[in-house]
Design an enzyme around this catalytic site. Structure first.
Site, short mmCIF file in Angstrom:
data_model
loop_
_atom_site.label_atom_id
_atom_site.label_comp_id
_atom_site.label_asym_id
_atom_site.label_seq_id
_atom_site.Cartn_x
_atom_site.Cartn_y
_atom_site.Cartn_z
N GLU A 16 -18.71 -1.71 32.13
CA GLU A 16 -18.81 -0.91 32.75
C GLU A 16 -19.21 0.80 31.81
O GLU A 16 -19.50 1.58 32.43
CB GLU A 16 -17.91 -0.70 33.35
CG GLU A 16 -17.07 -2.03 35.27
CD GLU A 16 -17.06 -2.75 34.47
OE1 GLU A 16 -17.01 -3.12 33.19
OE2 GLU A 16 -17.04 -3.63 35.70
N LYS A 60 -9.98 1.78 48.53
CA LYS A 60 -11.17 0.89 49.77
C LYS A 60 -10.60 1.47 51.52
O LYS A 60 -11.63 1.09 52.09
CB LYS A 60 -10.48 -0.42 48.84
CG LYS A 60 -10.95 -1.86 49.68
CD LYS A 60 -10.93 -2.99 49.51
CE LYS A 60 -11.81 -3.81 49.99
NZ LYS A 60 -11.56 -5.01 50.20
N MET A 114 -21.54 4.25 8.17
CA MET A 114 -21.46 5.56 7.34
C MET A 114 -20.05 5.90 6.76
O MET A 114 -20.08 6.31 6.38
CB MET A 114 -21.34 7.01 8.91
CG MET A 114 -20.86 8.55 8.72
SD MET A 114 -21.84 8.92 7.87
CE MET A 114 -23.40 9.67 8.55
N PHE A 138 -2.63 -5.68 42.90
CA PHE A 138 -4.10 -6.46 41.82
C PHE A 138 -4.98 -5.45 41.84
O PHE A 138 -5.42 -4.71 42.46
CB PHE A 138 -4.40 -7.40 42.20
CG PHE A 138 -5.72 -8.34 41.49
CD1 PHE A 138 -5.14 -8.67 41.01
CD2 PHE A 138 -6.44 -7.96 42.51
CE1 PHE A 138 -6.57 -9.66 39.75
CE2 PHE A 138 -7.73 -8.98 41.93
CZ PHE A 138 -7.77 -9.97 40.36
N GLN A 139 -5.88 -5.39 40.11
CA GLN A 139 -6.91 -4.66 39.29
C GLN A 139 -6.33 -3.09 40.14
O GLN A 139 -7.04 -2.34 40.40
CB GLN A 139 -7.65 -4.53 40.25
CG GLN A 139 -7.94 -5.86 39.59
CD GLN A 139 -8.98 -6.19 39.61
OE1 GLN A 139 -9.73 -6.25 40.80
NE2 GLN A 139 -10.24 -7.20 38.84
C1 LIG Z 1 -16.64 3.10 18.98
C2 LIG Z 1 -16.34 3.41 17.72
N1 LIG Z 1 -15.66 3.08 16.81
C3 LIG Z 1 -15.59 3.03 15.48
C4 LIG Z 1 -16.27 4.13 15.65
C5 LIG Z 1 -16.09 4.95 13.77
N2 LIG Z 1 -17.54 4.73 12.60
C6 LIG Z 1 -18.70 6.19 12.53
S1 LIG Z 1 -19.54 5.40 11.88
C7 LIG Z 1 -19.45 4.01 11.68
C8 LIG Z 1 -20.15 2.88 11.59
C9 LIG Z 1 -21.53 2.12 12.30
O1 LIG Z 1 -21.78 1.44 11.76
P1 LIG Z 1 -23.98 1.10 12.06
O2 LIG Z 1 -24.05 0.86 13.50
O3 LIG Z 1 -24.16 -0.07 11.55
O4 LIG Z 1 -24.04 2.47 11.81
P2 LIG Z 1 -25.34 3.23 10.44
O5 LIG Z 1 -23.70 3.97 9.87
O6 LIG Z 1 -24.46 1.48 9.42
O7 LIG Z 1 -26.53 3.77 10.10
C10 LIG Z 1 -18.12 3.79 13.06
C11 LIG Z 1 -17.73 2.04 12.12
C12 LIG Z 1 -17.26 5.41 16.10
N3 LIG Z 1 -18.04 5.79 15.58
N4 LIG Z 1 -17.15 4.76 17.34
#
Ligand SMILES: Cc1ncc(C[n+]2csc(CCOP(=O)(O)OP(=O)(O)O)c2C)c(N)n1
Ligand SMILES: [Mg+2]
Lengths: 160, 566
Positions: free
Chosen positions: B50, B162, B480, B112-113
């Site tokens: 979703e 519903k 990052m 439920f749900q």
């Molecule tokens: C749902 C979610 N969880 C955690 C984060 C924290 N976060 C920001 S950037 C990042 C790393 C992303 O890794 P990747 O997709 O490999 O991208 P890269 O930075 O290596 O290009 C994380 C964990 C986020 N932005 N969104």
């Protein structure tokens, strides 16, 4: 600084929680909150007392306005207004203090609304400062329970 | 008047709104509506999660400017959508989400749900509704579309018990919507416009700082006209990219935490900052007291709460950006004190200064022989698509490199989760955009971490013939976060090493897509060429230099002039 906001909002389920959720979610504080239906049963009026500097209160006002269920927001502290709060105080009233309690509530134009062998329950209405004064004076005698309504307020009618 | 079922009424409402595609996932609470959908001409896209449905609706909305629509079942269906609803909320994207709910008689019984999705989404929707009276269903849907798409847009959720959907109701005639509690200010106050224009006449070092509002109000033409008329350089937020042509000589590119040196310097030294549809986010301003310290500030925004929220504004203009910019343009056209040429001459020293900053520290990276630099991948994507693809991104370094190195000349070409920063946004959003524009190239610039958050939507892309291209900048890290750990946590890489990732080429095959890989620099171009040449769904796996950083970088809480450079 203390601000009293008067908020007209649609009397719909969830409208109140939109307002309280806004305050908790954005870290604004609520000192008191009173809400009830207006003459028009589809509309509620809420009196909300909050504290903050001008920019925070400006944000609060704008954020309240932004809620779809909110019809009107007035910061009534900006002009002349009347405010009232009611308090119920259950105070110890034994043989040696009864007269004293009665004298105090007489001064504050309160009344006794419930009596037990050892307590009086008194009702007092007034601005917050008066409520505070009553509590301060009754406290040494022995307050057993206290319930406050929170402030309601209304801007004064224009004089002309 | 003859009566119809709630399901029929909902479909009729969607048709009235011109909805051709909706994204969803069925369940018991919405089974009646799904049954009715079979007989309608509305295309339903069955996602695999979703979250993907709402992101796809959001991508569809960002790409087209129309309202995106999602349909989820009650309980877990609804809660699965919440992250994506919050994503749309933070970026002010018009989306209407329908959720199923247990029958009215069971609400509050832990049925439920059952979940209180209206309560859960209250802080992350523009507005939401529980339809408790069948006679209000139609009016509620119409109001929801109106709210989602007008003023400052945003997601609106409608929770449908519903039994309400199953009841019989009349279908009232459609009338223009008037709400006494909701009247966004669209037209600017002429006095404020005049004040703003006069401030522009006086300024010596003006900068336009533009955000997503310019794109949401389709004001890019008006904005470009103003910038060129007055010869004012333009800095864009992540959400504002494409609001002004990235290759225009007046473009400073992105500002803020990973903004260009020139844009951050220009804002810091400006004497007039003209903010348009932007909200002074902390990723843009850095340390607040050092943000545009010498500037008088004009702020155009349709949302009064955005004005003077973080930074005190001198000349606020509450209005739709397009209307306000139009009013400013015509003020200058009518003004006797103003001549574009004289203005350009007056601003020349400032424009020269800005250009020097850009020449001193352009956006760049270090080439390292054979190794694939992620920035290079974006440059090649930009070159081979002529800068005209729709780019979605995941979140992290991949997102920042896409923002820095792809040159967006048109609005609605960059679809990215700016406000919430939701990993997993890019792929479903790309599917939404591709279904809206089947003839356009749509590329998800992804990270190896983020892509795994909604990778299941590859099946959706296949099933509905949405051949998007996924370009994974595979650094084997949550890059990052790793970059922050490298810079501020002594290189202690806690939980950022992706020790196991799937073989993305094999994974592509498993989904019936094309999988391509590049491990050396000279393989990048052929891989992208091949991906663009085929009309199939493609995953490109680029093994990029693992510990590359995104620069410039303003460390959190620092002034934007305190940039770490390449
Ligand atoms: C749902 C979610 N969880 C955690 C984060 C924290 N976060 C920001 S950037 C990042 C790393 C992303 O890794 P990747 O997709 O490999 O991208 P890269 O930075 O290596 O290009 C994380 C964990 C986020 N932005 N969104
Ligand atoms: Mg990575």
């Amino acid at each position: 600084m203390k601000h009293t906001l008067s908020v007209l909002l649609q009397n719909k389920p969830g409208a109140l929680s939109r307002v309280t959720g806004l305050f908790s979610g954005r870290g604004f504080n609520i000192e008191s909150l009173c809400v009830a239906e207006t003459l028009d049963p589809r509309v509620s009026c809420m009196t909300l007392v909050t504290r903050g500097d001008d920019s925070i209160v400006e944000q609060i006002t704008k954020q309240l306005h932004k809620l779809i269920d909110v019809i009107k927001v007035t910061d009534i502290t900006e002009g002349e207004f009347v405010e009232r709060e009611m308090v119920l105080i259950r105070v110890k009233a034994e043989a040696n203090t009864r007269a004293e309690v009665l004298r105090v509530i007489d001064i504050f134009r309160g009344k006794v609304v419930d009596v037990s062998p050892t307590t009086y329950t008194v009702e007092i209405t007034g601005p917050e400062s008066k409520i505070k004064a009553v509590i301060d004076i009754l406290r040494p005698i022995g307050i057993k329970e206290i319930v406050r309504t929170g402030t309601i307020a209304m801007a004064r009618a224009p004089k002309n | 008047m003859s009566k119809i079922t709630g399901s029929q009424a909902i479909i009729k409402c969607l048709q009235e709104e011109g909805v051709d595609t909706i994204f969803g996932f069925p369940g018991g609470a919405v089974i009646d509506l799904y049954d009715e959908l079979l007989d309608s001409d509305i295309k339903h896209v069955l996602v695999r999660h979703e979250q993907g449905a709402v992101h796809a609706a959001d991508g569809y909305a960002r790409a087209t400017g129309k309202v995106g629509v999602a349909l989820l079942t009650s309980g877990p269906g609804a809660t699965n959508g919440v992250t994506a609803i919050a994503t749309a909320y933070m970026d002010s994207i018009p989306v209407v989400v329908f959720t199923g709910q247990v029958p009215r008689a069971l609400i509050g019984n832990d049925a439920f749900q059952e979940v209180d999705i209206v309560g859960i989404t209250r802080p992350c929707t523009k507005h939401n509704y529980l339809v408790s009276d069948p006679n209000e269903l139609v009016a509620t849907i119409r109001e929801a579309f109106y709210l989602a798409s007008s003023g400052r847009p945003g997601p609106v959720l409608i929770d449908l018990p519903k039994d309400v959907v199953a009841s019989m109701m009349s279908f009232p005639e459609r009338k223009p919507i008037k709400m006494k509690t909701y009247q966004p200010t669209v037209d600017p106050h002429p006095g404020q416009v005049e004040k703003a224009c006069k401030a522009c006449l006086k300024a010596k070092r003006p900068v336009l700082y533009i955000g997503g509002g310019v794109i949401l109000s389709d004001a890019n033409k008006e904005l470009t006209e103003l910038a060129e008329k007055l010869s004012v350089p333009v800095a864009m937020t992540l959400m504002g990219l494409g609001g002004f042509p990235g290759t225009n000589p007046l473009s400073l590119g992105m500002l803020g935490m990973h903004g260009s040196y020139a844009s951050n310097m220009a804002v810091a030294k400006s004497d007039l900052l003209i903010a348009v549809g932007a909200r002074f986010d902390d990723r843009v301003t850095g340390r607040l007291d050092a943000f545009a310290p010498h500037a008088e500030i004009i702020h155009i925004d349709i949302d009064p709460t955005s004005i003077s929220k973080n930074v005190d504004v001198d000349i606020p203009i509450v209005a739709d950006c397009k209307h306000a910019l139009r009013a400013m343009n015509s003020w200058f056209d009518d003004s006797k004190e103003f001549a574009p040429k004289a203005m350009k001459e007056k601003h020349q020293p400032w424009l020269d200064q800005v250009r020097q900053w850009d020449e001193k520290h352009p956006l760049t990276y270090r080439d390292e022989g054979d190794i694939i630099k992620p920035q290079y991948v974006i440059e090649v994507l930009n070159k081979l698509t002529g800068g005209d693809a729709i780019i979605t991104t995941e979140v992290g370094q991949n997102q920042m490199w896409a923002a820095q190195f792809y040159k967006f000349n048109e609005p609605r070409r960059l679809l990215t989760s700016g406000g919430l920063g939701t990993m997993g946004y890019g792929l479903p959003a790309a599917i939404g955009a591709k279904l809206a524009f089947p003839d356009k190239t749509v590329i998800d610039v992804a990270g190896d971490g983020s892509i795994q958050m909604n990778i299941q939507e590859l099946a959706t892309a296949r099933q509905y013939n949405a051949p998007v291209k996924v370009a994974i900048l595979n650094n084997g890290y949550l890059g990052m976060v790793r970059q922050w750990q490298e810079l501020f946590y002594n290189k202690r890489y806690s939980a950022t090493v992706m020790e196991i990732t799937p073989d993305f080429v094999e994974l592509a095959k498993a989904y019936g897509a094309v999988g391509l890989r590049a491990t050396k620099k000279d393989e990048v171009e052929p891989v992208i060429q091949e991906a663009l040449a085929t009309d199939k769904l493609v995953i490109m796996d680029f093994a990029v230099s693992r510990e590359e950083g995104v620069f410039p970088m303003v460390p959190a809480g620092k002034a934007t002039t305190e940039m770490l450079l390449v």
